[in-house]
Design a protein around this motif. Structure first.
Motif, PDB file in Angstrom:
ATOM      1  N   ASP A 477      64.218 -26.849 116.461  1.00 47.98           N
ATOM      2  CA  ASP A 477      64.095 -27.679 117.668  1.00 47.98           C
ATOM      3  C   ASP A 477      64.540 -29.106 117.388  1.00 47.98           C
ATOM      4  O   ASP A 477      65.154 -29.758 118.236  1.00 47.98           O
ATOM      5  CB  ASP A 477      62.637 -27.683 118.151  1.00 47.98           C
ATOM      6  CG  ASP A 477      62.165 -26.312 118.582  1.00 47.98           C
ATOM      7  OD1 ASP A 477      62.950 -25.578 119.207  1.00 47.98           O
ATOM      8  OD2 ASP A 477      61.003 -25.963 118.291  1.00 47.98           O
ATOM      9  N   ASP A 542      55.797 -35.067 118.673  1.00 46.10           N
ATOM     10  CA  ASP A 542      54.671 -35.118 119.595  1.00 46.10           C
ATOM     11  C   ASP A 542      54.464 -33.831 120.381  1.00 46.10           C
ATOM     12  O   ASP A 542      53.715 -33.803 121.354  1.00 46.10           O
ATOM     13  CB  ASP A 542      54.850 -36.290 120.573  1.00 46.10           C
ATOM     14  CG  ASP A 542      56.159 -36.211 121.350  1.00 46.10           C
ATOM     15  OD1 ASP A 542      56.903 -35.226 121.174  1.00 46.10           O
ATOM     16  OD2 ASP A 542      56.442 -37.151 122.118  1.00 46.10           O
ATOM     17  N   LYS A 543      55.135 -32.751 119.957  1.00 46.27           N
ATOM     18  CA  LYS A 543      54.989 -31.483 120.672  1.00 46.27           C
ATOM     19  C   LYS A 543      54.480 -30.420 119.704  1.00 46.27           C
ATOM     20  O   LYS A 543      55.143 -30.090 118.721  1.00 46.27           O
ATOM     21  CB  LYS A 543      56.325 -31.049 121.277  1.00 46.27           C
ATOM     22  CG  LYS A 543      56.235 -29.763 122.089  1.00 46.27           C
ATOM     23  CD  LYS A 543      57.593 -29.386 122.666  1.00 46.27           C
ATOM     24  CE  LYS A 543      57.510 -28.088 123.456  1.00 46.27           C
ATOM     25  NZ  LYS A 543      58.832 -27.694 124.014  1.00 46.27           N
ATOM     26  N   ARG A 544      53.295 -29.880 119.982  1.00 53.89           N
ATOM     27  CA  ARG A 544      52.735 -28.831 119.134  1.00 53.89           C
ATOM     28  C   ARG A 544      53.657 -27.614 119.157  1.00 53.89           C
ATOM     29  O   ARG A 544      54.117 -27.173 120.201  1.00 53.89           O
ATOM     30  CB  ARG A 544      51.329 -28.469 119.605  1.00 53.89           C
ATOM     31  CG  ARG A 544      50.682 -27.327 118.823  1.00 53.89           C
ATOM     32  CD  ARG A 544      49.240 -27.128 119.202  1.00 53.89           C
ATOM     33  NE  ARG A 544      48.364 -28.111 118.566  1.00 53.89           N
ATOM     34  CZ  ARG A 544      47.838 -27.976 117.360  1.00 53.89           C
ATOM     35  NH1 ARG A 544      48.116 -26.903 116.638  1.00 53.89           N
ATOM     36  NH2 ARG A 544      47.044 -28.907 116.862  1.00 53.89           N
ATOM     37  N   GLN A 546      56.589 -27.487 117.621  1.00 53.38           N
ATOM     38  CA  GLN A 546      57.985 -27.831 117.353  1.00 53.38           C
ATOM     39  C   GLN A 546      58.414 -27.324 115.981  1.00 53.38           C
ATOM     40  O   GLN A 546      57.659 -27.405 114.999  1.00 53.38           O
ATOM     41  CB  GLN A 546      58.179 -29.349 117.387  1.00 53.38           C
ATOM     42  CG  GLN A 546      58.442 -29.939 118.757  1.00 53.38           C
ATOM     43  CD  GLN A 546      58.685 -31.438 118.667  1.00 53.38           C
ATOM     44  OE1 GLN A 546      57.915 -32.167 118.046  1.00 53.38           O
ATOM     45  NE2 GLN A 546      59.749 -31.901 119.289  1.00 53.38           N
ATOM     46  N   ASP A 619      51.980 -28.488 113.671  1.00 51.16           N
ATOM     47  CA  ASP A 619      50.737 -27.879 114.125  1.00 51.16           C
ATOM     48  C   ASP A 619      49.495 -28.537 113.532  1.00 51.16           C
ATOM     49  O   ASP A 619      48.384 -28.016 113.665  1.00 51.16           O
ATOM     50  CB  ASP A 619      50.721 -26.379 113.788  1.00 51.16           C
ATOM     51  CG  ASP A 619      50.903 -26.104 112.297  1.00 51.16           C
ATOM     52  OD1 ASP A 619      50.946 -27.066 111.499  1.00 51.16           O
ATOM     53  OD2 ASP A 619      51.010 -24.918 111.932  1.00 51.16           O
ATOM     54  N   LEU A 645      51.620 -35.343 116.386  1.00 49.75           N
ATOM     55  CA  LEU A 645      50.665 -35.101 117.478  1.00 49.75           C
ATOM     56  C   LEU A 645      49.651 -36.237 117.623  1.00 49.75           C
ATOM     57  O   LEU A 645      48.445 -36.044 117.578  1.00 49.75           O
ATOM     58  CB  LEU A 645      49.946 -33.770 117.242  1.00 49.75           C
ATOM     59  CG  LEU A 645      50.861 -32.542 117.042  1.00 49.75           C
ATOM     60  CD1 LEU A 645      50.055 -31.328 116.651  1.00 49.75           C
ATOM     61  CD2 LEU A 645      51.685 -32.276 118.301  1.00 49.75           C
ATOM     62  N   SER A 647      48.742 -37.859 120.181  1.00 47.65           N
ATOM     63  CA  SER A 647      47.844 -37.710 121.319  1.00 47.65           C
ATOM     64  C   SER A 647      46.630 -36.850 120.955  1.00 47.65           C
ATOM     65  O   SER A 647      45.558 -36.998 121.552  1.00 47.65           O
ATOM     66  CB  SER A 647      48.584 -37.083 122.503  1.00 47.65           C
ATOM     67  OG  SER A 647      49.074 -35.791 122.173  1.00 47.65           O
ATOM     68  N   GLU A 648      46.789 -35.974 119.967  1.00 44.96           N
ATOM     69  CA  GLU A 648      45.671 -35.132 119.548  1.00 44.96           C
ATOM     70  C   GLU A 648      44.775 -35.837 118.528  1.00 44.96           C
ATOM     71  O   GLU A 648      43.550 -35.836 118.663  1.00 44.96           O
ATOM     72  CB  GLU A 648      46.187 -33.809 118.974  1.00 44.96           C
ATOM     73  CG  GLU A 648      46.860 -32.912 120.000  1.00 44.96           C
ATOM     74  CD  GLU A 648      47.163 -31.533 119.442  1.00 44.96           C
ATOM     75  OE1 GLU A 648      46.437 -31.096 118.510  1.00 44.96           O
ATOM     76  OE2 GLU A 648      48.124 -30.894 119.910  1.00 44.96           O
TER      77      GLU A 648
END
Length: 666
Positions: A477, A542-544, A546, A619, A645, A647-648
């Motif tokens: 990705d 920032d995308k789980r 990826q 992850d 991540l 935001s997490e």
């Protein structure tokens, strides 16, 4: 009295602060009252109880403090970290502290041999595992040479930074699914801070305690203490290690092995009877910070200081200063099957491991079980770990040599005091007798390119399909090209670079994670590649889920063993020569990319003018470094950071002490 508004306890305020170092912990006892003082004592007890209640109430309210800063990132909740373990807390197990002795060499023969029955009987229930570390410094007398008049007094001593008064540091063990608590007390002099990083563990839901100073944590100041909380995932097991992640500190002695046991792993491997650590490390005679200034100064073209010695488990060593005398031996019961867990805990050099008249079956690499692969010997770079089963080619009624041969091609300047062939006696008789040389293969001084074991020979034992793009393509990705080099810049300073960035830690006591969470108006990530300041290079994902490929192009004339915190990666391409081309993704017939069950690990050596492509899945929330594990190269700037991540992790609960450490004077 300690300030009740500060959740840290300053140990220097206690008159008994040196009692642990002096091994007098048993002297901290309750004094019984005499009959003439009972009335006075009764009044004192009532007053003390009231005062304790008052202080406890103040501390409770302090720890419940919730910062309502406008970025909303400070979400400390005392319920998550409800059990505090200060140095003099009633919950602390003083017996663990009392392991400090006047014998500075750790009994690794005992401490590095695991009780498999104990851990296997404890499978199935997640538990807390508490370890207590008292960090001190010591100048020690070298064994066996006190009366050697040919040596100077300085050559007879070693400067060490110790865990619980011993070298090397003790073994940490846990089962998959457990939580490890490291209760660390910093008793170092001269305001020296300390940190502890558990190399290879993921820190799920608590990335704050990864221990990488300036990246995701601030160090523990001298005179203070901190408890690291390390959750262990149920699917993580294998061989790891821990070390200080502050400057060059771990080379002076703050390092030790860490093993995660698992029933799942037992089911994957052939049965074995004994489990032992073999920890090798290069060693410097003086504190390594004394070499650092010269190494980083103007005009030095990446000439790393050459080690003075090498160890096996801290004690098995041969040097010129010891006149070829061997201090001890490793006893193996000839009726048992042995698993040896190899760790290169050194600061600079790779070594080649072998045992005369034995074949070695590799079964694990960096916590991943691999398809068994038999070798006579193998190279292990700094930070890497392997497990082997021993296969005997001769009789079991004699002694043999074990070797860790440090690669002399990797040093710029020779050191006549450093015998690079460090070896120990492996005995099946439990008798001290120097073996004959029974090596069945030829050693020519090591790989001139300081290379690693060929990763294309290794495959993950449990076959799993490597993550592929949703469209079925071999492409990820996100792909980031990283050009690696040492470049002489302004003031003739030779620095390590990822692309055009060389890392220097923050000019104040803080960390990248701390700034992103609590100072987000000034520091924020936008897109993949970010430069938070002139020395802080951050890759932002920032995308789980990826799929990320990092292409490591080494344009330097030296090898670099890279370690990624917080993740394991698949080694999908590795080459000693050439450079990566994106067309390799599309034409698998070229054989340049391995998608069929490549090895999964966290430490990979990239040779000079070679390249590697590593793939991982986003992850695990946190800020984690990717860096060369040669300690000198970290300090020269060969480090970048991955912000995963945000935001997490900004919503995760953290210990208030983690934040407060960045407000203390280091």
């Amino acid at each position: 009295m300690a300030d009740s508004s500060n959740p840290f306890i300053n140990l220097n305020e206690f008159d008994i602060s040196d009692s642990v170092t002096d091994n007098n912990i048993d002297n901290i006892v309750e004094e019984k009252p005499t009959s003439s003082s009972k009335k006075v004592l009764k009044s004192l007890i009532i007053f003390t109880v009231f005062l304790a209640f008052l202080i406890s109430t103040i501390m409770f309210l302090t720890l419940q403090y919730h910062d309502t800063s406008k970025n909303g990132a400070d979400r400390a909740k005392n319920t998550f970290f409800s059990k505090k373990h200060y140095f003099y807390d009633s919950d602390a197990n003083f017996d663990d502290y009392a392991n400090v002795t006047n014998e500075w060499r750790l009994d690794t023969g005992t401490n590095y041999t695991m009780n498999l029955t104990y851990w296997r009987n404890d499978y199935g229930t997640s538990k807390e595992r508490h370890y207590y570390f008292n960090i001190t410094q010591l100048t020690v007398q070298m064994d066996n040479i006190e009366n050697d008049e040919d040596l100077t007094s300085s050559a007879k001593t070693r400067n060490l930074t110790l865990v619980n008064g011993q070298y090397p540091a003790p073994l940490i063990e846990a089962n998959s699914g457990d939580t490890i608590y490291l209760h660390v007390v910093n008793k170092l002099p001269d305001k020296q801070p300390v940190s502890i990083h558990c190399h290879g563990l993921f820190y799920p839901n608590n990335p704050f305690d990864d221990g990488a100073v300036g990246i995701n944590s601030c160090p523990i100041p001298s005179g203070y203490n901190y408890t690291y909380k390390i959750p262990v995932g149920k699917k993580q097991w294998g061989t790891y290690w821990y070390h200080s992640h502050w400057s060059t500190q771990y080379a002076d002695g703050i390092f030790g092995p860490l093993v995660i046991h698992s029933k799942d792993e037992d089911n994957l491997l052939d049965d074995y009877d004994e489990d032992r650590i073999i920890l090798g490390n290069d060693f410097y005679q003086n504190f390594t910070d004394t070499y650092l200034t010269e190494y980083l100064e103007s005009g030095n073209e990446n000439t790393e200081p050459t080690p003075d010695d090498g160890f096996i488990n801290g004690i098995y060593t041969q040097t010129d200063s010891q006149q070829d005398r061997f201090e001890s031996l490793l006893y193996f019961d000839p009726e048992k099957v042995y698993r040896l867990r190899l760790v290169n805990a050194g600061f600079f050099l790779p070594f080649t491991f072998s045992i005369d008249a034995h074949k070695l079956t590799l079964v694990e690499a960096d916590g991943t079980n691999i398809v068994p692969h038999e070798v006579d010997n193998f190279d292990i770079s700094v930070g890497q770990r392997y497990s082997v089963f021993l296969n005997y080619t001769k009789t079991k009624d004699q002694n043999y040599w074990m070797h860790t041969r440090y690669n002399a091609y990797c040093v710029t300047e020779s050191n006549p005091n450093f015998n690079t062939d460090v070896h120990a006696i492996v005995s099946y008789t439990n008798k001290y007798e120097e073996p004959e040389d029974m090596q069945s293969w030829s050693y020519y001084g090591g790989d001139p390119l300081c290379g690693d074991l060929d990763q294309n020979l290794l495959s993950t034992l449990v076959y799993e399909t490597i993550p592929l793009n949703a469209n079925g393509s071999a492409r990820p990705d996100v792909k980031v090209e990283l050009d690696i080099a040492f470049i002489i810049g302004g003031y003739q300073l030779d620095r390590g670079y990822f692309n055009d960035m060389t890392w220097v830690s923050w000019d104040k006591n803080t960390s990248t994670m701390h700034q992103l969470m609590f100072n987000s108006e000034e520091y924020k990530c936008d897109g993949v590649e970010n430069k938070l300041n002139e020395h802080t290079y951050v890759l932002n994902f920032d995308k789980r889920g990826q799929i990320v490929d990092l292409v490591l192009n080494n344009y330097d004339d030296g090898a670099h063993p890279f370690h990624l915190h917080g993740f394991k990666f698949w080694v999908i391409a590795s080459s000693a020569t050439g450079s990566w081309k994106d067309s390799y993704y599309d034409d698998l017939s070229l054989g340049k990319i391995k998608l069929d069950n490549p090895v999964l690990r966290d430490n990979l050596n990239v040779g000079p003018y070679g390249y590697a492509v590593i793939r991982f899945v986003v992850d695990n929330p946190g800020v984690f470094p990717l860096h060369c594990h040669i300690g000198w190269h970290i300090e020269a700037g060969l480090l970048l950071q991955i912000n995963a991540l945000q935001s997490e992790y900004s919503q995760l609960e953290y210990d208030p002490e983690w934040k407060n450490m960045c407000a203390l004077d280091n």
